[in-house]
Design an enzyme around this catalytic site. Sequence first.
Site, PDB file in Angstrom:
ATOM      1  N   GLY A   1     -26.789 -10.344  38.684  1.00 17.59           N
ATOM      2  CA  GLY A   1     -28.171 -11.300  38.290  1.00 17.59           C
ATOM      3  C   GLY A   1     -29.406 -11.145  39.784  1.00 17.59           C
TER       4      GLY A   1
ATOM      5  N   SER B   1     -31.549  -9.961  40.597  1.00 20.17           N
ATOM      6  CA  SER B   1     -33.279 -10.250  40.647  1.00 20.17           C
ATOM      7  C   SER B   1     -34.021 -10.675  40.398  1.00 20.17           C
ATOM      8  CB  SER B   1     -33.413  -8.905  39.370  1.00 20.17           C
ATOM      9  OG  SER B   1     -33.149  -9.496  38.368  1.00 20.17           O
ATOM     10  N   SER B   2     -33.174 -12.169  40.815  1.00 23.09           N
ATOM     11  CA  SER B   2     -34.170 -13.036  39.928  1.00 23.09           C
ATOM     12  C   SER B   2     -33.484 -14.803  40.448  1.00 23.09           C
ATOM     13  CB  SER B   2     -34.244 -13.592  38.233  1.00 23.09           C
ATOM     14  OG  SER B   2     -35.060 -15.092  37.771  1.00 23.09           O
ATOM     15  N   GLY B   3     -33.953 -16.148  40.872  1.00 28.46           N
ATOM     16  CA  GLY B   3     -33.732 -16.818  41.097  1.00 28.46           C
ATOM     17  C   GLY B   3     -31.976 -16.568  42.633  1.00 28.46           C
TER      18      GLY B   3
ATOM     19  N   ARG C   1     -30.383  -5.996  34.156  1.00 27.41           N
ATOM     20  CA  ARG C   1     -30.929  -5.322  33.084  1.00 27.41           C
ATOM     21  C   ARG C   1     -32.184  -5.154  33.074  1.00 27.41           C
ATOM     22  NH1 ARG C   1     -29.752 -10.399  28.396  1.00 27.41           N
ATOM     23  NH2 ARG C   1     -30.639 -11.121  30.398  1.00 27.41           N
TER      24      ARG C   1
ATOM     25  N   ASP D   1     -26.306  -4.381  31.481  1.00 29.19           N
ATOM     26  CA  ASP D   1     -25.263  -5.823  30.346  1.00 29.19           C
ATOM     27  C   ASP D   1     -24.677  -5.726  31.273  1.00 29.19           C
ATOM     28  OD1 ASP D   1     -25.201  -7.681  29.320  1.00 29.19           O
ATOM     29  OD2 ASP D   1     -26.334  -6.891  27.522  1.00 29.19           O
TER      30      ASP D   1
ATOM     31  N   SER E   1     -20.510 -20.695  38.219  1.00 28.04           N
ATOM     32  CA  SER E   1     -20.104 -21.464  37.413  1.00 28.04           C
ATOM     33  C   SER E   1     -21.882 -22.340  36.949  1.00 28.04           C
ATOM     34  CB  SER E   1     -18.879 -22.481  37.679  1.00 28.04           C
ATOM     35  OG  SER E   1     -19.377 -23.061  36.580  1.00 28.04           O
TER      36      SER E   1
ATOM     37  N   TYR F   1     -22.635 -24.073  26.659  1.00 26.53           N
ATOM     38  CA  TYR F   1     -22.100 -24.304  27.958  1.00 26.53           C
ATOM     39  C   TYR F   1     -22.034 -24.376  28.681  1.00 26.53           C
ATOM     40  CZ  TYR F   1     -25.187 -22.841  32.611  1.00 26.53           C
ATOM     41  OH  TYR F   1     -25.969 -23.322  33.668  1.00 26.53           O
TER      42      TYR F   1
ATOM     43  N   LYS G   1     -19.180 -21.804  30.924  1.00 23.58           N
ATOM     44  CA  LYS G   1     -19.112 -22.237  32.465  1.00 23.58           C
ATOM     45  C   LYS G   1     -17.994 -23.072  32.856  1.00 23.58           C
ATOM     46  CE  LYS G   1     -22.635 -20.896  33.918  1.00 23.58           C
ATOM     47  NZ  LYS G   1     -23.350 -19.831  34.052  1.00 23.58           N
TER      48      LYS G   1
HETATM   49  N1  LIG Z   1     -31.007 -22.764  38.005  1.00 16.90           N
HETATM   50  C1  LIG Z   1     -30.428 -23.751  37.674  1.00 16.90           C
HETATM   51  O1  LIG Z   1     -30.748 -24.782  37.273  1.00 16.90           O
HETATM   52  C2  LIG Z   1     -28.978 -23.415  37.678  1.00 16.90           C
HETATM   53  C3  LIG Z   1     -27.926 -21.919  37.420  1.00 16.90           C
HETATM   54  N2  LIG Z   1     -26.877 -21.677  37.594  1.00 16.90           N
HETATM   55  C4  LIG Z   1     -26.693 -20.794  37.254  1.00 16.90           C
HETATM   56  O2  LIG Z   1     -26.850 -19.719  38.222  1.00 16.90           O
HETATM   57  C5  LIG Z   1     -26.780 -18.308  37.460  1.00 16.90           C
HETATM   58  C6  LIG Z   1     -27.957 -17.948  37.779  1.00 16.90           C
HETATM   59  O3  LIG Z   1     -29.127 -18.649  37.081  1.00 16.90           O
HETATM   60  P1  LIG Z   1     -30.549 -18.457  38.116  1.00 16.90           P
HETATM   61  O4  LIG Z   1     -30.596 -18.365  38.824  1.00 16.90           O
HETATM   62  O5  LIG Z   1     -31.307 -20.397  37.327  1.00 16.90           O
HETATM   63  O6  LIG Z   1     -31.630 -17.483  36.437  1.00 16.90           O
HETATM   64  P2  LIG Z   1     -32.488 -16.418  36.149  1.00 16.90           P
HETATM   65  O7  LIG Z   1     -32.422 -16.609  35.178  1.00 16.90           O
HETATM   66  O8  LIG Z   1     -33.213 -17.335  37.002  1.00 16.90           O
HETATM   67  O9  LIG Z   1     -31.555 -15.417  36.735  1.00 16.90           O
HETATM   68  C7  LIG Z   1     -30.758 -14.744  36.136  1.00 16.90           C
HETATM   69  C8  LIG Z   1     -30.549 -13.284  36.669  1.00 16.90           C
HETATM   70  O10 LIG Z   1     -29.047 -12.702  36.049  1.00 16.90           O
HETATM   71  C9  LIG Z   1     -29.750 -11.400  35.373  1.00 16.90           C
HETATM   72  N3  LIG Z   1     -29.416 -11.500  33.549  1.00 16.90           N
HETATM   73  C10 LIG Z   1     -28.526 -12.089  32.942  1.00 16.90           C
HETATM   74  N4  LIG Z   1     -28.700 -11.680  31.831  1.00 16.90           N
HETATM   75  C11 LIG Z   1     -27.777 -10.171  32.681  1.00 16.90           C
HETATM   76  C12 LIG Z   1     -27.093  -9.132  31.778  1.00 16.90           C
HETATM   77  N5  LIG Z   1     -26.702 -10.177  30.016  1.00 16.90           N
HETATM   78  N6  LIG Z   1     -26.251  -8.879  32.332  1.00 16.90           N
HETATM   79  C13 LIG Z   1     -26.784  -8.973  33.090  1.00 16.90           C
HETATM   80  N7  LIG Z   1     -27.466  -9.323  34.196  1.00 16.90           N
HETATM   81  C14 LIG Z   1     -28.070 -10.461  33.465  1.00 16.90           C
HETATM   82  C15 LIG Z   1     -31.237 -12.065  35.202  1.00 16.90           C
HETATM   83  O11 LIG Z   1     -31.641 -10.687  34.511  1.00 16.90           O
HETATM   84  P3  LIG Z   1     -31.958  -9.875  33.253  1.00 16.90           P
HETATM   85  O12 LIG Z   1     -33.037 -10.449  32.787  1.00 16.90           O
HETATM   86  O13 LIG Z   1     -33.256  -8.783  33.974  1.00 16.90           O
HETATM   87  O14 LIG Z   1     -30.773  -8.817  33.190  1.00 16.90           O
HETATM   88  C16 LIG Z   1     -31.671 -12.412  36.510  1.00 16.90           C
HETATM   89  O15 LIG Z   1     -31.126 -11.081  36.938  1.00 16.90           O
HETATM   90  C17 LIG Z   1     -26.849 -18.319  35.906  1.00 16.90           C
HETATM   91  O16 LIG Z   1     -25.231 -18.126  35.916  1.00 16.90           O
HETATM   92  C18 LIG Z   1     -26.763 -20.346  35.422  1.00 16.90           C
HETATM   93  O17 LIG Z   1     -25.858 -20.035  34.666  1.00 16.90           O
HETATM   94  C19 LIG Z   1     -26.245 -22.823  36.881  1.00 16.90           C
HETATM   95  C20 LIG Z   1     -26.371 -23.820  37.513  1.00 16.90           C
HETATM   96  C21 LIG Z   1     -27.440 -24.303  37.916  1.00 16.90           C
HETATM   97  C1  LIG Z   2     -18.588 -39.244  40.738  1.00 14.21           C
HETATM   98  C2  LIG Z   2     -18.723 -38.990  40.553  1.00 14.21           C
HETATM   99  C3  LIG Z   2     -20.282 -38.476  40.185  1.00 14.21           C
HETATM  100  C4  LIG Z   2     -20.772 -37.775  39.032  1.00 14.21           C
HETATM  101  C5  LIG Z   2     -22.682 -37.236  38.945  1.00 14.21           C
HETATM  102  C6  LIG Z   2     -22.718 -36.670  37.866  1.00 14.21           C
HETATM  103  C7  LIG Z   2     -23.843 -35.475  37.871  1.00 14.21           C
HETATM  104  C8  LIG Z   2     -23.554 -34.593  36.862  1.00 14.21           C
HETATM  105  C9  LIG Z   2     -24.694 -34.165  36.846  1.00 14.21           C
HETATM  106  C10 LIG Z   2     -24.892 -32.966  36.121  1.00 14.21           C
HETATM  107  C11 LIG Z   2     -25.852 -31.761  36.006  1.00 14.21           C
HETATM  108  C12 LIG Z   2     -26.012 -31.228  35.793  1.00 14.21           C
HETATM  109  C13 LIG Z   2     -26.540 -29.569  35.782  1.00 14.21           C
HETATM  110  C14 LIG Z   2     -26.827 -28.655  35.106  1.00 14.21           C
HETATM  111  C15 LIG Z   2     -27.862 -27.335  36.077  1.00 14.21           C
HETATM  112  C16 LIG Z   2     -26.981 -25.865  34.800  1.00 14.21           C
HETATM  113  O1  LIG Z   2     -26.653 -25.500  34.699  1.00 14.21           O
HETATM  114  C17 LIG Z   2     -28.233 -25.874  34.445  1.00 14.21           C
HETATM  115  N1  LIG Z   2     -29.832 -26.261  34.823  1.00 14.21           N
HETATM  116  C18 LIG Z   2     -28.386 -24.125  33.962  1.00 14.21           C
HETATM  117  O2  LIG Z   2     -29.279 -23.019  34.252  1.00 14.21           O
END
Ligand SMILES: NC(=O)C1=CN([C@@H]2O[C@H](COP(=O)(O)OP(=O)(O)OC[C@H]3O[C@@H](n4cnc5c(N)ncnc54)[C@H](OP(=O)(O)O)[C@@H]3O)[C@@H](O)[C@H]2O)C=CC1
Ligand SMILES: CCCCCCCCCCCCCCCC(=O)[C@@H](N)CO
Length: 297
Positions: A4, A6-8, A29, A60, A140, A154, A158
Amino acid sequence: MITGGSSGIGLSVAHDVARRGASVTLVARNVSRLEKAQQEVELTMSKLSMDGKVQFFSSDISGSVKNISEMVKNAEASLGPVYMLINCAGFARAQKFEDLSPDLMKQMLDINFTGPMVLTQEVVRGMKVQQEGGVVVFVSSQAGLLGLYGFSAYSASKAAIVRAAEALHMELKPHNISVTVCYPPDTDTPGFVEENQTKPIETKLISEAAGLFKPEEVAKKLVDDSLCGAWSSTVGLEGFMLTTLCAGMGPITDAASFMAQVFLSGLFRSVSAFYLWSFTRIVEREHKKRLENKKSE
Ligand SMILES: NC(=O)C1=CN([C@@H]2O[C@H](COP(=O)(O)OP(=O)(O)OC[C@H]3O[C@@H](n4cnc5c(N)ncnc54)[C@H](OP(=O)(O)O)[C@@H]3O)[C@@H](O)[C@H]2O)C=CC1
Ligand SMILES: CCCCCCCCCCCCCCCC(=O)[C@@H](N)CO
């Protein structure tokens, strides 16, 4: 190696470790996003005159074990053994329980759980042989610590990776390989923008309770914590309360977190009642709104 990357959050982790002098393997991917990320991370390195290298593999993580295994071999052949594996690839789709298709459930488990497991198996085999130790990180989510409206599949995917990581932590201890789980709250990434397009309002409002963070901040904390061998990593006050309250039988890696768990769990359980009450209110309010809208139609 950053899946992952390549993004975020994953891309921010890549920049962060690049600044600290690492060479980086990005796994995702889509090739054009990987190419762009490679150029950006190379730029970060050259600005600081770091001599690290950046390579990428389009793969993948939920694909065939053979492909994953070959990818790891190729990556190690060119940049050497993986010292740090960051399992960040993943995705979220929020949907009311009864609207979730079995395909989507399976896809979330494949990409958020089975994929990281298989890749980590491949990498850990190598780490053990090299005997120098290493670092494994699983990204996670705070939603992996509690189930919330719209996130049944989801949250389960996680949460599953957390139990697996606990077991792995115990297995890898003698090999000097640490395991860290990162629990981000909502983080401003392309993936977050995408999930928001179909997110039920309830999921949005409940998640907002933990705030919205920048990927750079989540990434920096993740890298700092995992390099210290901390078991868990999160950001924000809610993140701290949630990981403290949910420590359960998780490994004890530092005195400060352990003390917080011992002395604050009771207090945080009381605090959780207020959050849960406000979540119930959100769900009931939106339910009533829908009923009224239906009536007026
Ligand atoms: N943003 C949020 O609010 C939160 C995110 N997370 C977790 O953090 C992680 C990153 O999230 P975020 O940065 O938002 O996501 P993005 O969608 O911005 O980035 C996801 C990255 O994972 C890659 N990816 C997705 N599926 C696959 C696959 N099957 N094989 C290989 N690469 C893959 C994507 O590239 P490509 O699609 O090209 O494969 C991309 O590089 C995730 O696991 C997400 O669940 C957790 C909590 C909060
Ligand atoms: C003492 C107790 C304190 C309790 C605080 C409770 C707060 C709960 C908030 C739940 C937040 C979930 C975010 C998920 C983000 C995520 O995974 C997606 N954006 C996926 O990309």
